[in-house]
Design a protein around this motif. Structure first.
Motif, PDB file in Angstrom:
ATOM      1  N   LEU A  12     -10.283 -12.081 -13.883  1.00  0.00           N
ATOM      2  CA  LEU A  12      -9.425 -10.923 -13.630  1.00  0.00           C
ATOM      3  C   LEU A  12      -9.900 -10.176 -12.395  1.00  0.00           C
ATOM      4  O   LEU A  12     -11.102 -10.009 -12.190  1.00  0.00           O
ATOM      5  CB  LEU A  12      -9.453  -9.950 -14.813  1.00  0.00           C
ATOM      6  CG  LEU A  12      -8.626 -10.284 -16.031  1.00  0.00           C
ATOM      7  CD1 LEU A  12      -8.766  -9.175 -17.065  1.00  0.00           C
ATOM      8  CD2 LEU A  12      -7.167 -10.480 -15.704  1.00  0.00           C
ATOM      9  N   PRO A  13      -8.970  -9.705 -11.580  1.00  0.00           N
ATOM     10  CA  PRO A  13      -9.367  -8.897 -10.425  1.00  0.00           C
ATOM     11  C   PRO A  13      -9.816  -7.513 -10.882  1.00  0.00           C
ATOM     12  O   PRO A  13      -9.559  -7.111 -12.019  1.00  0.00           O
ATOM     13  CB  PRO A  13      -8.069  -8.801  -9.610  1.00  0.00           C
ATOM     14  CG  PRO A  13      -6.983  -8.967 -10.611  1.00  0.00           C
ATOM     15  CD  PRO A  13      -7.525  -9.897 -11.656  1.00  0.00           C
ATOM     16  N   GLY A  18      -7.055   2.357 -16.706  1.00  0.00           N
ATOM     17  CA  GLY A  18      -5.850   2.347 -17.521  1.00  0.00           C
ATOM     18  C   GLY A  18      -5.199   0.980 -17.556  1.00  0.00           C
ATOM     19  O   GLY A  18      -4.752   0.515 -18.608  1.00  0.00           O
ATOM     20  N   GLU A  19      -5.157   0.333 -16.408  1.00  0.00           N
ATOM     21  CA  GLU A  19      -4.597  -1.023 -16.335  1.00  0.00           C
ATOM     22  C   GLU A  19      -5.487  -2.007 -17.083  1.00  0.00           C
ATOM     23  O   GLU A  19      -4.991  -2.906 -17.763  1.00  0.00           O
ATOM     24  CB  GLU A  19      -4.434  -1.434 -14.875  1.00  0.00           C
ATOM     25  CG  GLU A  19      -3.369  -0.616 -14.162  1.00  0.00           C
ATOM     26  CD  GLU A  19      -3.443  -0.708 -12.659  1.00  0.00           C
ATOM     27  OE1 GLU A  19      -4.531  -1.007 -12.125  1.00  0.00           O
ATOM     28  OE2 GLU A  19      -2.413  -0.460 -12.016  1.00  0.00           O
ATOM     29  N   ALA A  41       2.898  -1.170  -9.485  1.00  0.00           N
ATOM     30  CA  ALA A  41       3.046  -1.521  -8.073  1.00  0.00           C
ATOM     31  C   ALA A  41       1.675  -1.848  -7.483  1.00  0.00           C
ATOM     32  O   ALA A  41       1.490  -1.862  -6.280  1.00  0.00           O
ATOM     33  CB  ALA A  41       3.694  -0.375  -7.310  1.00  0.00           C
ATOM     34  N   ASP A  42       0.728  -2.109  -8.340  1.00  0.00           N
ATOM     35  CA  ASP A  42      -0.638  -2.434  -7.952  1.00  0.00           C
ATOM     36  C   ASP A  42      -0.785  -3.958  -7.927  1.00  0.00           C
ATOM     37  O   ASP A  42      -0.651  -4.612  -8.955  1.00  0.00           O
ATOM     38  CB  ASP A  42      -1.599  -1.808  -8.958  1.00  0.00           C
ATOM     39  CG  ASP A  42      -3.054  -2.018  -8.625  1.00  0.00           C
ATOM     40  OD1 ASP A  42      -3.404  -3.082  -8.079  1.00  0.00           O
ATOM     41  OD2 ASP A  42      -3.860  -1.127  -8.930  1.00  0.00           O
ATOM     42  N   LYS A  43      -1.046  -4.501  -6.756  1.00  0.00           N
ATOM     43  CA  LYS A  43      -1.128  -5.961  -6.600  1.00  0.00           C
ATOM     44  C   LYS A  43      -2.199  -6.563  -7.498  1.00  0.00           C
ATOM     45  O   LYS A  43      -2.003  -7.627  -8.092  1.00  0.00           O
ATOM     46  CB  LYS A  43      -1.401  -6.323  -5.139  1.00  0.00           C
ATOM     47  CG  LYS A  43      -1.211  -7.801  -4.857  1.00  0.00           C
ATOM     48  CD  LYS A  43      -1.562  -8.164  -3.433  1.00  0.00           C
ATOM     49  CE  LYS A  43      -0.644  -7.522  -2.439  1.00  0.00           C
ATOM     50  NZ  LYS A  43      -0.909  -7.953  -1.052  1.00  0.00           N
ATOM     51  N   ALA A  44      -3.325  -5.883  -7.657  1.00  0.00           N
ATOM     52  CA  ALA A  44      -4.392  -6.398  -8.515  1.00  0.00           C
ATOM     53  C   ALA A  44      -3.945  -6.444  -9.973  1.00  0.00           C
ATOM     54  O   ALA A  44      -4.254  -7.393 -10.694  1.00  0.00           O
ATOM     55  CB  ALA A  44      -5.648  -5.553  -8.367  1.00  0.00           C
ATOM     56  N   GLN A  76      16.988   4.135  -2.815  1.00  0.00           N
ATOM     57  CA  GLN A  76      16.750   3.744  -1.425  1.00  0.00           C
ATOM     58  C   GLN A  76      15.538   4.456  -0.838  1.00  0.00           C
ATOM     59  O   GLN A  76      14.913   3.952   0.085  1.00  0.00           O
ATOM     60  CB  GLN A  76      17.982   4.030  -0.577  1.00  0.00           C
ATOM     61  CG  GLN A  76      19.136   3.115  -0.907  1.00  0.00           C
ATOM     62  CD  GLN A  76      20.427   3.525  -0.208  1.00  0.00           C
ATOM     63  OE1 GLN A  76      20.507   4.562   0.426  1.00  0.00           O
ATOM     64  NE2 GLN A  76      21.458   2.691  -0.351  1.00  0.00           N
ATOM     65  N   GLY A  77      15.188   5.607  -1.400  1.00  0.00           N
ATOM     66  CA  GLY A  77      14.042   6.367  -0.902  1.00  0.00           C
ATOM     67  C   GLY A  77      12.701   5.903  -1.448  1.00  0.00           C
ATOM     68  O   GLY A  77      11.659   6.394  -1.036  1.00  0.00           O
ATOM     69  N   MET A  78      12.718   4.935  -2.360  1.00  0.00           N
ATOM     70  CA  MET A  78      11.462   4.447  -2.940  1.00  0.00           C
ATOM     71  C   MET A  78      10.670   3.636  -1.925  1.00  0.00           C
ATOM     72  O   MET A  78      11.243   2.927  -1.105  1.00  0.00           O
ATOM     73  CB  MET A  78      11.737   3.557  -4.161  1.00  0.00           C
ATOM     74  CG  MET A  78      12.155   4.291  -5.377  1.00  0.00           C
ATOM     75  SD  MET A  78      12.253   3.126  -6.762  1.00  0.00           S
ATOM     76  CE  MET A  78      12.298   4.294  -8.095  1.00  0.00           C
ATOM     77  N   GLN A  79       9.368   3.737  -2.019  1.00  0.00           N
ATOM     78  CA  GLN A  79       8.508   2.937  -1.161  1.00  0.00           C
ATOM     79  C   GLN A  79       8.640   1.461  -1.531  1.00  0.00           C
ATOM     80  O   GLN A  79       8.967   1.112  -2.670  1.00  0.00           O
ATOM     81  CB  GLN A  79       7.061   3.390  -1.294  1.00  0.00           C
ATOM     82  CG  GLN A  79       6.841   4.801  -0.782  1.00  0.00           C
ATOM     83  CD  GLN A  79       5.396   5.238  -0.958  1.00  0.00           C
ATOM     84  OE1 GLN A  79       4.512   4.441  -1.241  1.00  0.00           O
ATOM     85  NE2 GLN A  79       5.168   6.529  -0.789  1.00  0.00           N
ATOM     86  N   HIS A  80       8.383   0.598  -0.560  1.00  0.00           N
ATOM     87  CA  HIS A  80       8.620  -0.842  -0.722  1.00  0.00           C
ATOM     88  C   HIS A  80       7.871  -1.444  -1.906  1.00  0.00           C
ATOM     89  O   HIS A  80       8.404  -2.307  -2.619  1.00  0.00           O
ATOM     90  CB  HIS A  80       8.274  -1.584   0.562  1.00  0.00           C
ATOM     91  CG  HIS A  80       8.546  -3.051   0.483  1.00  0.00           C
ATOM     92  ND1 HIS A  80       9.817  -3.570   0.334  1.00  0.00           N
ATOM     93  CD2 HIS A  80       7.704  -4.112   0.500  1.00  0.00           C
ATOM     94  CE1 HIS A  80       9.747  -4.885   0.271  1.00  0.00           C
ATOM     95  NE2 HIS A  80       8.478  -5.241   0.376  1.00  0.00           N
ATOM     96  N   HIS A  81       6.636  -0.999  -2.155  1.00  0.00           N
ATOM     97  CA  HIS A  81       5.858  -1.628  -3.231  1.00  0.00           C
ATOM     98  C   HIS A  81       6.373  -1.281  -4.633  1.00  0.00           C
ATOM     99  O   HIS A  81       5.861  -1.801  -5.620  1.00  0.00           O
ATOM    100  CB  HIS A  81       4.364  -1.305  -3.094  1.00  0.00           C
ATOM    101  CG  HIS A  81       4.027   0.134  -3.188  1.00  0.00           C
ATOM    102  ND1 HIS A  81       4.158   0.984  -2.118  1.00  0.00           N
ATOM    103  CD2 HIS A  81       3.587   0.875  -4.214  1.00  0.00           C
ATOM    104  CE1 HIS A  81       3.796   2.194  -2.484  1.00  0.00           C
ATOM    105  NE2 HIS A  81       3.446   2.153  -3.750  1.00  0.00           N
ATOM    106  N   PHE A  82       7.398  -0.441  -4.718  1.00  0.00           N
ATOM    107  CA  PHE A  82       8.054  -0.165  -5.998  1.00  0.00           C
ATOM    108  C   PHE A  82       9.321  -1.010  -6.173  1.00  0.00           C
ATOM    109  O   PHE A  82       9.986  -0.929  -7.199  1.00  0.00           O
ATOM    110  CB  PHE A  82       8.432   1.309  -6.116  1.00  0.00           C
ATOM    111  CG  PHE A  82       7.250   2.238  -6.164  1.00  0.00           C
ATOM    112  CD1 PHE A  82       6.325   2.151  -7.187  1.00  0.00           C
ATOM    113  CD2 PHE A  82       7.069   3.194  -5.182  1.00  0.00           C
ATOM    114  CE1 PHE A  82       5.228   3.013  -7.239  1.00  0.00           C
ATOM    115  CE2 PHE A  82       5.985   4.056  -5.226  1.00  0.00           C
ATOM    116  CZ  PHE A  82       5.060   3.960  -6.252  1.00  0.00           C
TER     117      PHE A  82
END
Length: 99
Positions: A12-13, A18-19, A41-44, A76-82
């Motif tokens: 596991l990374p 919490g994750e 939205a956390d890549k890990a 449309q206003g959400m950041q890309h990672h969401f």
């Protein structure tokens, strides 16, 4: 549960506490994990779901918001990672062993 997760999934990374706790719960409760959706939205954390064979249970915040009736302007206003696009790209990279 945390110790069991560390022993069973030593690949596991590094993820936030919490994750880590939710991953430990999912690992300890596989029958409940099948019906669980995870939004991050956390890549890990997405990589951790892949290690637990649960990457297809991850849902983007964009999709959750759309299903909840959030307006198009707010979406449309959400950041890309969401976005669903970002999550789809990460899933594909994991499945192709690029990440």
């Amino acid at each position: 549960m945390l110790a069991t997760l560390a022993i069973e999934c030593d690949d596991l990374p590094a993820i936030d506490d919490g994750e880590l706790h939710i991953m430990a719960w999912l690992n300890a409760n596989p029958s409940e994990a099948v019906i669980t959706s995870i939004s991050t939205a956390d890549k890990a954390a997405v990589r951790a779901t892949y290690a637990l064979n649960l990457v297809d249970n991850v849902i983007s915040l964009q999709k959750l918001a759309r299903n909840a009736g959030v307006s198009s302007r707010q979406l449309q206003g959400m950041q890309h990672h969401f976005s669903e696009d970002w999550l789809s790209t990460i899933r594909t990279q994991l499945k192709m062993k690029i990440l």
